[in-house]
Design a protein around this motif. Structure first.
Motif, short mmCIF file in Angstrom:
data_model
loop_
_atom_site.label_atom_id
_atom_site.label_comp_id
_atom_site.label_asym_id
_atom_site.label_seq_id
_atom_site.Cartn_x
_atom_site.Cartn_y
_atom_site.Cartn_z
N LEU A 159 99.47 -24.41 -88.47
CA LEU A 159 100.84 -23.95 -88.63
C LEU A 159 101.83 -25.04 -88.26
CD1 LEU A 159 100.52 -20.38 -87.05
CD2 LEU A 159 99.99 -21.13 -89.36
N SER A 160 101.42 -25.90 -87.35
CA SER A 160 102.32 -26.99 -86.94
C SER A 160 102.56 -27.97 -88.07
CB SER A 160 101.73 -27.72 -85.73
OG SER A 160 101.62 -26.84 -84.62
N ASP A 161 101.58 -28.13 -88.97
CA ASP A 161 101.78 -29.02 -90.12
C ASP A 161 102.95 -28.54 -90.98
OD1 ASP A 161 99.67 -30.51 -89.23
OD2 ASP A 161 98.21 -29.65 -90.62
N VAL A 162 103.03 -27.24 -91.19
CA VAL A 162 104.13 -26.68 -91.98
C VAL A 162 105.46 -26.91 -91.28
CG1 VAL A 162 105.04 -24.60 -93.05
CG2 VAL A 162 102.58 -24.97 -92.96
N LEU A 163 105.50 -26.69 -89.98
CA LEU A 163 106.75 -26.90 -89.24
C LEU A 163 107.13 -28.37 -89.21
CD1 LEU A 163 106.13 -24.41 -86.29
CD2 LEU A 163 107.73 -24.14 -88.18
N ASP A 164 106.15 -29.26 -89.15
CA ASP A 164 106.45 -30.69 -89.20
C ASP A 164 107.07 -31.06 -90.55
OD1 ASP A 164 105.50 -31.05 -86.66
OD2 ASP A 164 103.49 -31.66 -87.31
N ALA A 165 106.53 -30.47 -91.63
CA ALA A 165 107.09 -30.74 -92.95
C ALA A 165 108.52 -30.23 -93.06
CB ALA A 165 106.21 -30.08 -94.02
N ALA A 169 112.09 -32.73 -93.63
CA ALA A 169 113.01 -32.57 -94.76
C ALA A 169 113.17 -31.09 -95.07
CB ALA A 169 112.49 -33.32 -95.99
N PRO A 170 114.09 -30.39 -94.39
CA PRO A 170 114.27 -28.96 -94.65
C PRO A 170 114.66 -28.72 -96.11
CG PRO A 170 115.41 -29.64 -92.65
CD PRO A 170 114.97 -30.89 -93.33
N SER A 171 114.00 -27.80 -96.75
CA SER A 171 114.26 -27.50 -98.16
C SER A 171 114.42 -26.01 -98.36
CB SER A 171 113.10 -28.02 -99.03
OG SER A 171 112.93 -29.41 -98.86
N PHE A 172 115.08 -25.67 -99.43
CA PHE A 172 115.29 -24.27 -99.79
C PHE A 172 114.17 -23.84 -100.73
CE2 PHE A 172 116.91 -21.09 -102.71
CZ PHE A 172 117.48 -20.16 -101.86
N PRO A 173 113.60 -22.63 -100.64
CA PRO A 173 113.93 -21.59 -99.65
C PRO A 173 113.02 -21.66 -98.43
CG PRO A 173 112.54 -20.65 -101.35
CD PRO A 173 112.73 -22.10 -101.72
N SER A 174 113.52 -21.17 -97.31
CA SER A 174 112.73 -21.16 -96.07
C SER A 174 111.57 -20.19 -96.13
CB SER A 174 113.63 -20.82 -94.88
OG SER A 174 114.68 -21.75 -94.75
N SER A 175 111.64 -19.21 -97.04
CA SER A 175 110.58 -18.22 -97.13
C SER A 175 109.24 -18.87 -97.44
CB SER A 175 110.91 -17.19 -98.22
OG SER A 175 111.08 -17.84 -99.47
N ASN A 176 109.26 -19.99 -98.17
CA ASN A 176 108.00 -20.65 -98.51
C ASN A 176 107.29 -21.17 -97.28
OD1 ASN A 176 108.24 -20.14 -101.20
ND2 ASN A 176 109.09 -22.14 -101.74
N THR A 207 112.58 -22.68 -84.09
CA THR A 207 113.89 -22.02 -83.96
C THR A 207 114.81 -22.40 -85.11
OG1 THR A 207 113.66 -22.01 -81.56
CG2 THR A 207 115.87 -21.71 -82.45
N GLN A 208 114.76 -23.68 -85.50
CA GLN A 208 115.59 -24.13 -86.61
C GLN A 208 115.19 -23.43 -87.91
OE1 GLN A 208 115.25 -28.31 -87.34
NE2 GLN A 208 116.74 -28.32 -89.02
N LEU A 209 113.88 -23.23 -88.11
CA LEU A 209 113.42 -22.52 -89.31
C LEU A 209 113.90 -21.08 -89.30
CD1 LEU A 209 111.71 -22.39 -91.88
CD2 LEU A 209 109.70 -21.94 -90.46
N CYS A 210 113.90 -20.45 -88.14
CA CYS A 210 114.42 -19.07 -88.04
C CYS A 210 115.91 -19.03 -88.41
CB CYS A 210 114.21 -18.54 -86.63
SG CYS A 210 112.48 -18.28 -86.18
N GLU A 211 116.67 -20.03 -87.97
CA GLU A 211 118.09 -20.09 -88.32
C GLU A 211 118.27 -20.19 -89.83
OE1 GLU A 211 119.60 -23.46 -86.30
OE2 GLU A 211 118.88 -22.82 -84.34
#
Length: 703
Positions: A159-165, A169-176, A207-211
């Protein structure tokens, strides 16, 4: 000139007034900083604080849409989790600022409250979220879309790999990102998933992903929103966090956008969540939506998911509609659909005998290779629905008996416990289990001992000859004796009471149970009345059965309130017509807390009924036969309606010891008979020389 001067002055005055009016409107429409403070109930309410604002940050063409588009509030530090033994706590929410989300930036189809879509159909205008290192999160359209690759994300190992990605580079949509994390978590073992979840909650990007998720909830596609909420729930994010509650509120607002696929996902989400205000409101909305769209549902899976999630307190009219829809789709049911239908109906607390009968045929016709877990779920649902189907139960029991060596003993015991709840007794399966328990005594622990004794005593099953019965009971008594230093008082009482019902009296457990401190503890517990009832059974068995080593024991127990007397008016009328008044007694209370419905006194050959006045004179004579007529309900028999259960069998055994001949009258059969037929039936029973059906234990007890 005066007129011209006045006209110019008036024009300048009007322009100045117009400018001031426009300035006031401009100021009113300017975005405001919103300080969000949680109230004591945990919900966030915005407090308006005006801040500096620049026209460059606000498009001029948004003035008209400002009054039409609702403002969404973006929350920072929405969920702060503290990992620790897989238990996570939420911290307070710090005040942050939020900007309005302009509807024309929305890449999804419009909500039901929108008028028109400002996004071209060809999708040429897209947007992405761009996170900047500042105190405010700003939506921008200046960068080109760089959608996140869900397939690539879900191929990660943690799961940490996904959060590192996401952090890189945060991308839309966060649901993915949430969906990818749940896809990865499903492939893990329970221990690895628990460890990975702890790392996920402590990851700085979580936390940033939740935001981002809360910010994007209003503008993403409805199916993305629901799939992300499903992933969030399954990942174990606490339900009382701001993230989950915010998503629930957004789903409430957009529930009219749900198509059939979204309905099935929403139903599964509600099924997995605990009751709370937002969940209850959403379930009510789902019921209304389903009531409107029920006949448009095409997939059986969606129909069953909806039925399972609407709740037991749904209107009966909606339950009936869903039942009718399921009956219409019955020809399309697969084997899995038929197996699942039992659990679905139990979840909505609606018994449909027609639907269950058809599904039972499908289950038994395809039972070979069926996992035992599915069969256990079916039996649990039958118990909850009070559905009795001898054909279904016999088919399941035959299958388990045929494949007996494949299953673990604790699995078979669970099946037997469910069969006992359903009053079903399968002799072959119970005999196999008896033999296996004696051969593999290492399986027995305290809990299984109490359960096994309860099952066999309740179903009155001791089968296979006196030697095998004695062998089984001795093995169970020895196993119980080994746990006497660890067993609770109530478990000890339950086990000893089961032994008494089977006419077996192990010395060590009974001696420990009869200690004064144990009796006092049982009489002071929350289950006082039930404990007194079982102690009375023990006292009656010690007095009436062949237990010489306990004859001197005398239990002094408080009396229970008298049991309610059920009138047997038809049987009384039949006896009056057959014998006449003065030839029988009604509602007779006997010693040792035994009660009989009617008593008749006859000669020793049972060829003549004696008047009560004559019989009372020679009560002690050996030529008097006392007859006890017991009016019994269905629940006192096993499901085949010929084998008496444990308490009835014990009562019949005790009445015989007290000198009675016992006649059983089935209430449900007597009610169906006409008066003439009922008289004929009772006459044949009273003057018959045959003994009633029973399954008493005939071997000699040992102490």
């Amino acid at each position: 000139q005066l007129l011209g001067s006045a006209s110019v002055e008036s024009t300048m005055s009007n322009r100045a007034g117009s400018f001031l009016w426009n300035l006031r409107q401009f100021s009113a429409l300017s975005p405001t900083s919103r300080t969000v403070r949680p109230n004591p109930l945990g919900f966030c309410r915005p407090e308006i604080v005006y801040s500096n604002w620049s026209p460059r940050n606000h498009p001029s063409n948004d003035f008209a849409s400002k009054t039409q588009s609702p403002i969404r509030y973006l929350f920072q530090d929405a969920s702060v989790f503290k990992p620790g033994d897989d238990v996570f706590q939420t911290k307070g929410i710090s005040p942050v600022t939020a900007l309005p989300v302009n509807r024309f930036l929305c890449p999804r189809r419009l909500s039901f409250d929108s008028k028109q879509s400002p996004v071209p159909e060809d999708g040429s205008k897209k947007m992405r979220f761009h996170h900047e290192a500042s105190d405010e999160d700003v939506l921008t359209r200046e960068t080109k879309p760089t959608p996140v690759n869900f397939k690539k994300l879900s191929q990660g190992n943690s799961l940490s790999d996904v959060l590192d990605a996401f952090a890189s580079a945060p991308s839309f949509p966060s649901s993915n990102y949430f969906s990818a994390m749940w896809t990865i978590a499903k492939r893990m073992s329970d221990d690895q998933r628990r460890f990975e979840k702890q790392l996920m909650f402590s990851h700085p990007a979580f936390t940033q992903l939740c935001e981002h998720m809360m910010r994007e909830a209003k503008i993403m596609y409805c199916d993305h929103l629901l799939f992300s909420l499903y992933a969030i729930v399954r990942l174990g994010i606490p339900q009382n966090t701001l993230l989950v509650q915010t998503l629930l509120r957004v789903v409430q607002e957009r529930i009219n956008e749900c198509d059939e696929r979204c309905l099935s996902v929403l139903s599964i989400i509600l099924e997995a969540m605990e009751p709370c205000k937002n969940v209850d409101v959403l379930r009510s909305g789902l019921r209304i939506l389903v009531d409107q769209q029920i006949w448009k549902i095409e997939r059986v899976f969606t129909l069953q998911a909806v039925m399972k999630s609407i709740g037991k307190d749904a209107p009966i009219s909606l339950k009936k509609k869903l039942e009718m829809k399921a009956l219409r789709e019955l020809h399309r049911f697969s084997v899995l659909n038929s197996q699942r239908m039992f659990e679905v109906l139990a979840a909505m607390d609606h018994r449909s005998d027609v639907l269950l009968d058809e599904c039972s045929k499908m289950v038994i016709g395809n039972i070979n290779g069926c996992p035992l877990k599915i069969l256990i779920n079916i039996l649990q649902s039958c118990r909850d629905l009070r559905y009795r189907n001898l054909y279904l139960f016999k088919g399941i029991a035959d299958y388990v008996a045929t494949t007996f060596d494949v299953w673990k003993l604790r699995q078979v015991l669970f099946v037997l416990i469910l069969f006992e709840n359903l009053a079903f007794r399968h002799t072959d399966l119970m005999d196999l289990f008896m033999k296996k328990v004696v051969d593999e005594r290492g399986f027995l622990n305290m809990k299984s001992i109490v359960s096994i004794l309860h099952v066999y005593a309740s179903l009155n099953h001791l089968h296979g000859g006196p030697a095998r019965e004695e062998w089984f009971l001795d093995a169970m008594g020895a196993a119980l004796t080994g746990y006497l230093h660890h067993i609770s008082s109530e478990n000890l009482l339950n086990a000893v009471c089961s032994f008494c019902l089977m006419n077996h009296f192990p010395l060590a457990p009974i001696n420990q149970l009869l200690q004064k401190d144990i009796i006092d503890e049982l009489l002071m517990s929350d289950n006082k009345e039930r404990n007194i009832y079982k102690l009375q059974i023990l006292a009656a068995c010690l007095k009436l059965d062949d237990v010489p080593c306990h004859k001197a024991v005398d239990l002094v127990l408080p009396s229970l309130p008298p049991a309610p007397l059920y009138p047997n008016a038809k049987v009384a009328e039949v006896l009056s017509s057959l014998l006449g008044e003065g030839y029988f007694l009604e509602n007779v209370q006997l010693p040792h807390n035994h009660h009989i419905d009617f008593e008749i006194r006859m000669d020793s050959n049972r060829s003549e009924v004696l008047p009560l006045s004559d019989a009372n004179v020679v009560t002690s004579a050996t030529d008097i036969q006392r007859v006890a007529v017991l009016c019994v309900p269905r629940s006192t028999y096993c499901l085949d309606l010929t084998h008496p259960r444990g308490f009835l069998a014990t009562k019949m055994r005790h009445l015989k010891v007290m000198g009675f001949h016992v006649i059983l009258v089935n209430n449900w059969e007597m009610e169906k008979l006409e008066m003439k037929e009922a008289v004929t039936f009772l006459k044949s029973q009273i003057y018959s020389t045959e003994s009633p059906p029973t399954a008493d234990v005939n071997f000699q007890s040992t102490c």
